[in-house]
Design an enzyme around this catalytic site. Sequence first.
Site, PDB file in Angstrom:
ATOM      1  N   HIS A   1       0.837  -1.207   0.000  1.00 19.89           N
ATOM      2  CA  HIS A   1       0.000   0.000   0.000  1.00 19.89           C
ATOM      3  C   HIS A   1       0.875   1.263   0.000  1.00 19.89           C
ATOM      4  CE1 HIS A   1      -3.635   2.389   1.198  1.00 19.89           C
ATOM      5  NE2 HIS A   1      -2.709   3.168   1.712  1.00 19.89           N
ATOM      6  N   GLU A   2       1.809   1.323   0.933  1.00 21.15           N
ATOM      7  CA  GLU A   2       2.655   2.524   1.032  1.00 21.15           C
ATOM      8  C   GLU A   2       3.550   2.660  -0.205  1.00 21.15           C
ATOM      9  OE1 GLU A   2       1.648   4.515   3.100  1.00 21.15           O
ATOM     10  OE2 GLU A   2       0.563   3.189   4.471  1.00 21.15           O
TER      11      GLU A   2
ATOM     12  N   HIS B   1       1.707   4.489  -2.841  1.00 20.82           N
ATOM     13  CA  HIS B   1       1.806   5.946  -2.648  1.00 20.82           C
ATOM     14  C   HIS B   1       3.164   6.448  -3.145  1.00 20.82           C
ATOM     15  CE1 HIS B   1      -1.876   6.734  -0.465  1.00 20.82           C
ATOM     16  NE2 HIS B   1      -1.599   5.875   0.492  1.00 20.82           N
TER      17      HIS B   1
ATOM     18  N   GLU C   1      -4.811   7.900  -2.887  1.00 26.51           N
ATOM     19  CA  GLU C   1      -5.295   6.638  -2.336  1.00 26.51           C
ATOM     20  C   GLU C   1      -5.620   5.653  -3.465  1.00 26.51           C
ATOM     21  OE1 GLU C   1      -4.758   6.660   0.771  1.00 26.51           O
ATOM     22  OE2 GLU C   1      -5.558   4.687   1.239  1.00 26.51           O
TER      23      GLU C   1
HETATM   24 ZN    ZN Z   1      -3.017   5.251   1.942  1.00 20.25          ZN
END
Ligand code: ZN
Length: 507
Positions: free
Chosen positions: A272-273, A276, A302
């Site tokens: 997830h990170e 980003h 997101e």
């Molecule tokens: Zn996030």
Amino acid sequence: MTNDSFKANSASIDGLSALLKRPHTLATIAELLGWDEQVNLPPGGAELRAGQLSALAEAAHAAASDPRIGEHIAALEKDAEKLSPDGRAVVRWARRDYDRATKLPAEFVREKAAHVSRAYHAWAAAREKADFAAYAPALEKNMDLVRREAAYLGHGGSGAEAYDYMIDQHDPGMSAAAVEKLFDELKAGLVPLVRRMTASPVKARAGILRGCAVEKQKAFLREVTERMGFDYNHGRIDVSLHPFCAGTGDDIRMTTRYDADNPLDSLFSAIHEAGHGIYEQGLPAGRRHTALGQAAGMGAHESQSRLWENQVARSRGFWRYFEPRFREAFPEQTRGISPDELYLAINAVKPGLIRVDADEVTYNLHIILRFELEKKLFSGGLAVAGLPRAWNAASRELLGLEPANDREGVLQDVHWSGASFGYFPSYCIGNMVAAQLWYAALAERPALENDFARGDFSWLLGWLRAKVHSQGRLHDTPGLVRHATGAELSPKPLLRYLEERYSPLYC
Ligand code: ZN
């Protein structure tokens, strides 16, 4: 031909860009100190760090309010039609940031900062004792501060207008009415899907992977994130209590956390990170101090983390490549677990009360609940004192579960204590945008998952670079979706994706 070297009263895009460099640089230093605070800082350094950050915030504010910036913007706005679309975006965003820096009275900024800090402590204490009433006055004051802030910036007609202002701060171009339309349609499709899944005899077994050495988890998630395209020459990963991603594309600092008995948590947090981080790394370099090199908004950000985390890393194709590697890293721990059991554990769905523990299906219901309450709070349809009851009723309606106390309910999230209203919708907007991007990419490359099965993510990365990352802040949130997918933002792709992924597993 439009040309950004055009000069209006000696103001130019280049001149404005040069002036924007200093506040941006100071902001990146503050972010780095904030990262260090959560990753490295010894407890005894907390007070020093608070002083450092506040001195830096003051310097950054002074740099952002430099009157020369205002003069450049005003001159360029007069002849905006002579600017290129890129130039117009730079000026539009510079105006927004400059107004924010200069239109809020210093006294108000101090009052807000001091109160938000008190509200955080009031929330933490109330949460500990599950006592909402003790926190209600601080929350009311936070709402009042946000209404006043919106008014200073010209959005003060009503509470509803203030809420629109807050939503637009996180997702440019969105409003409460637009979000409501999307969420209503999503809710109508999602609630029955979750009911069907909950009623299914198929249940993912929790905690099947135990005793996975942290060093091996580190090596595995490094391989995964590197394959995805995260550039470790311009970033690193460390450990913090709550995973996050900070920095700009030149130097990304992301974090995860490790639990020997839950390797999927550290892995999916890191993916997830990294999503980003990959977005930041793909924004136009050399323009990071202007809108052209910055992310389009919270929902857009997101969408990138969720797309990698969910559509990509929970797919069959992804695990065709990584499952043998995962088993090689954890031979003892995966023995006796069939491929189907492992895949079900990766795609476990179970309604719960706590948002941050939610799976990707029910997560959206947690967000819809918060949005509906925020909207009522700001429109005057709900008093702060009525929040716990309203929360519990909505929880029963949407998740089929009722909190036993306010700690499991209305007091669970930190956001409102920081006067962050209109932030929650971004998470769900991100999920919708991710699914819409996913099907747009698949339409161009139907066998995308075959790439993943070979450990090759380069086509998808290139597509995201071209459609999303290279665009910086040229578009608002709905505009970016239109640009990247050729369609209006809609909840339909997300509903389709959840149905296609989860119905075969559970229904
Ligand atoms: Zn996030």
